[in-house]
Design a protein around this motif. Structure first.
Motif, PDB file in Angstrom:
ATOM      1  N   ARG A 199      14.038 -30.249  93.271  1.00 30.46           N
ATOM      2  CA  ARG A 199      13.963 -29.175  94.270  1.00 30.46           C
ATOM      3  C   ARG A 199      13.783 -29.694  95.697  1.00 30.46           C
ATOM      4  O   ARG A 199      14.007 -28.975  96.656  1.00 30.46           O
ATOM      5  N   ARG A 200      13.394 -30.953  95.851  1.00 31.73           N
ATOM      6  CA  ARG A 200      13.256 -31.522  97.199  1.00 31.73           C
ATOM      7  C   ARG A 200      14.607 -31.878  97.802  1.00 31.73           C
ATOM      8  O   ARG A 200      14.728 -32.067  98.997  1.00 31.73           O
ATOM      9  N   ARG A 201      15.600 -31.978  96.974  1.00 25.28           N
ATOM     10  CA  ARG A 201      16.929 -32.438  97.389  1.00 25.28           C
ATOM     11  C   ARG A 201      17.857 -31.257  97.662  1.00 25.28           C
ATOM     12  O   ARG A 201      17.866 -30.292  96.923  1.00 25.28           O
ATOM     13  N   GLN A 202      18.613 -31.363  98.747  1.00 23.57           N
ATOM     14  CA  GLN A 202      19.608 -30.363  99.111  1.00 23.57           C
ATOM     15  C   GLN A 202      20.992 -30.953  98.860  1.00 23.57           C
ATOM     16  O   GLN A 202      21.323 -32.006  99.389  1.00 23.57           O
ATOM     17  N   SER A 203      21.803 -30.300  98.051  1.00 21.07           N
ATOM     18  CA  SER A 203      23.181 -30.760  97.888  1.00 21.07           C
ATOM     19  C   SER A 203      24.060 -30.035  98.908  1.00 21.07           C
ATOM     20  O   SER A 203      23.831 -28.862  99.215  1.00 21.07           O
ATOM     21  N   LEU A 204      25.038 -30.740  99.425  1.00 28.36           N
ATOM     22  CA  LEU A 204      25.882 -30.214 100.487  1.00 28.36           C
ATOM     23  C   LEU A 204      27.340 -30.256 100.046  1.00 28.36           C
ATOM     24  O   LEU A 204      27.808 -31.270  99.527  1.00 28.36           O
ATOM     25  N   THR A 205      28.052 -29.166 100.275  1.00 26.59           N
ATOM     26  CA  THR A 205      29.485 -29.136  99.986  1.00 26.59           C
ATOM     27  C   THR A 205      30.205 -28.403 101.108  1.00 26.59           C
ATOM     28  O   THR A 205      29.693 -27.411 101.641  1.00 26.59           O
ATOM     29  N   LEU A 206      31.381 -28.890 101.437  1.00 26.18           N
ATOM     30  CA  LEU A 206      32.186 -28.211 102.445  1.00 26.18           C
ATOM     31  C   LEU A 206      32.782 -26.942 101.861  1.00 26.18           C
ATOM     32  O   LEU A 206      33.160 -26.904 100.694  1.00 26.18           O
ATOM     33  N   ALA A 264      24.737 -42.366 105.650  1.00 25.69           N
ATOM     34  CA  ALA A 264      26.170 -42.569 105.865  1.00 25.69           C
ATOM     35  C   ALA A 264      26.551 -42.423 107.336  1.00 25.69           C
ATOM     36  O   ALA A 264      27.438 -43.127 107.830  1.00 25.69           O
ATOM     37  N   LEU A 265      25.883 -41.518 108.039  1.00 30.57           N
ATOM     38  CA  LEU A 265      26.167 -41.304 109.460  1.00 30.57           C
ATOM     39  C   LEU A 265      25.446 -42.298 110.356  1.00 30.57           C
ATOM     40  O   LEU A 265      25.765 -42.413 111.539  1.00 30.57           O
ATOM     41  N   GLY A 266      24.448 -42.983 109.806  1.00 30.17           N
ATOM     42  CA  GLY A 266      23.672 -43.925 110.604  1.00 30.17           C
ATOM     43  C   GLY A 266      22.747 -43.237 111.591  1.00 30.17           C
ATOM     44  O   GLY A 266      22.538 -43.722 112.700  1.00 30.17           O
ATOM     45  N   VAL A 267      22.193 -42.086 111.173  1.00 25.61           N
ATOM     46  CA  VAL A 267      21.284 -41.335 112.039  1.00 25.61           C
ATOM     47  C   VAL A 267      19.992 -41.031 111.289  1.00 25.61           C
ATOM     48  O   VAL A 267      19.931 -41.145 110.066  1.00 25.61           O
ATOM     49  N   LEU A 268      18.990 -40.609 112.018  1.00 27.06           N
ATOM     50  CA  LEU A 268      17.719 -40.218 111.406  1.00 27.06           C
ATOM     51  C   LEU A 268      17.890 -38.928 110.611  1.00 27.06           C
ATOM     52  O   LEU A 268      18.663 -38.045 111.001  1.00 27.06           O
ATOM     53  N   PRO A 269      17.155 -38.801 109.509  1.00 26.37           N
ATOM     54  CA  PRO A 269      17.248 -37.572 108.708  1.00 26.37           C
ATOM     55  C   PRO A 269      16.980 -36.297 109.508  1.00 26.37           C
ATOM     56  O   PRO A 269      17.613 -35.265 109.250  1.00 26.37           O
ATOM     57  N   ALA A 270      16.092 -36.347 110.474  1.00 28.39           N
ATOM     58  CA  ALA A 270      15.803 -35.155 111.282  1.00 28.39           C
ATOM     59  C   ALA A 270      17.044 -34.670 112.034  1.00 28.39           C
ATOM     60  O   ALA A 270      17.224 -33.461 112.235  1.00 28.39           O
ATOM     61  N   ALA A 310      33.836 -35.282 107.769  1.00 29.43           N
ATOM     62  CA  ALA A 310      34.653 -36.291 107.091  1.00 29.43           C
ATOM     63  C   ALA A 310      33.883 -36.953 105.952  1.00 29.43           C
ATOM     64  O   ALA A 310      34.408 -37.109 104.844  1.00 29.43           O
ATOM     65  N   VAL A 311      32.632 -37.309 106.212  1.00 30.85           N
ATOM     66  CA  VAL A 311      31.815 -37.958 105.175  1.00 30.85           C
ATOM     67  C   VAL A 311      31.554 -36.987 104.027  1.00 30.85           C
ATOM     68  O   VAL A 311      31.656 -37.360 102.850  1.00 30.85           O
ATOM     69  N   LEU A 312      31.258 -35.747 104.335  1.00 27.42           N
ATOM     70  CA  LEU A 312      31.014 -34.763 103.286  1.00 27.42           C
ATOM     71  C   LEU A 312      32.259 -34.543 102.429  1.00 27.42           C
ATOM     72  O   LEU A 312      32.164 -34.415 101.207  1.00 27.42           O
ATOM     73  N   ALA A 313      33.421 -34.522 103.046  1.00 25.93           N
ATOM     74  CA  ALA A 313      34.659 -34.277 102.306  1.00 25.93           C
ATOM     75  C   ALA A 313      35.040 -35.449 101.414  1.00 25.93           C
ATOM     76  O   ALA A 313      35.469 -35.251 100.280  1.00 25.93           O
ATOM     77  N   GLU A 314      34.884 -36.658 101.914  1.00 27.74           N
ATOM     78  CA  GLU A 314      35.383 -37.815 101.169  1.00 27.74           C
ATOM     79  C   GLU A 314      34.322 -38.541 100.355  1.00 27.74           C
ATOM     80  O   GLU A 314      34.593 -38.978  99.241  1.00 27.74           O
ATOM     81  N   ASP A 315      33.148 -38.711 100.909  1.00 23.34           N
ATOM     82  CA  ASP A 315      32.113 -39.495 100.228  1.00 23.34           C
ATOM     83  C   ASP A 315      31.181 -38.631  99.389  1.00 23.34           C
ATOM     84  O   ASP A 315      30.503 -39.146  98.501  1.00 23.34           O
ATOM     85  N   ARG A 316      31.127 -37.346  99.722  1.00 22.05           N
ATOM     86  CA  ARG A 316      30.295 -36.398  98.990  1.00 22.05           C
ATOM     87  C   ARG A 316      28.875 -36.906  98.752  1.00 22.05           C
ATOM     88  O   ARG A 316      28.450 -37.075  97.603  1.00 22.05           O
TER      89      ARG A 316
END
Length: 155
Positions: free
Chosen positions: A101-108, A71-77, A55-61
């Motif tokens: 290059r350290r950053r990963q972009s995520l898309t549904l 956004a999820l309120g969890v640890l990065p690991a 849901a967060v990936l789809a709406e908040d990107r």
């Protein structure tokens, strides 16, 4: 909808000690929703946390895995494992950001969006069931009030 060890749904009214304390009522409602949704999400091969992430990936990107963790309120690991699983199932794509290059972009993926729609339908039915005792207007007011309460304070 995050806890895999949620108790079974309760059909009984909460004790007076709970009904007089908003924080305990909210916790009880959360547990009830989790308990009712978990078996149905499992049929979609999703956990509550995975549904939340979709849901967060789809709406908040979120622009990165770190932003998703926030956004999820969890640890990065935790997000690394979560993203690995969702990517392995073809629900999202992870790509290196060409500017950092350290950053990963995520898309549904289309499959991820389709599964999110199915999970949203399920979640709406659970919400209708748990909140059947209050009308649509009261639910809308509750949603607005909770969103306002959880919003960061303005300066």
């Amino acid at each position: 909808m995050d806890l895999p060890d949620s108790p079974p749904p309760t059909a009984s009214a909460p004790p007076r000690a709970v009904t007089g304390r908003l924080a305990l009522l909210l916790a009880r409602a959360d547990k009830e929703i989790q308990a009712r949704a978990a078996p149905q999400l499992a049929e979609l091969e999703l956990t509550g946390r995975q549904y939340h992430a979709l849901a967060v990936l789809a709406e908040d990107r979120p622009a990165s895995q770190l932003e998703l963790a926030t956004a999820l309120g969890v640890l990065p690991a935790i997000v690394v494992t979560l993203v690995d699983d969702l990517e392995g199932r073809g629900l999202l794509r992870r790509q290196r950001d060409p500017r950092d290059r350290r950053r990963q972009s995520l898309t549904l993926t289309d499959q991820g969006h389709a599964l999110l729609r199915r999970a949203d339908t399920l979640a709406a039915a659970v919400e209708d069931d748990v909140l059947a005792g209050i009308g649509a207007a009261a639910r809308a007011d509750l949603r607005v009030a909770l969103a306002a309460a959880l919003a960061p304070p303005t300066a």
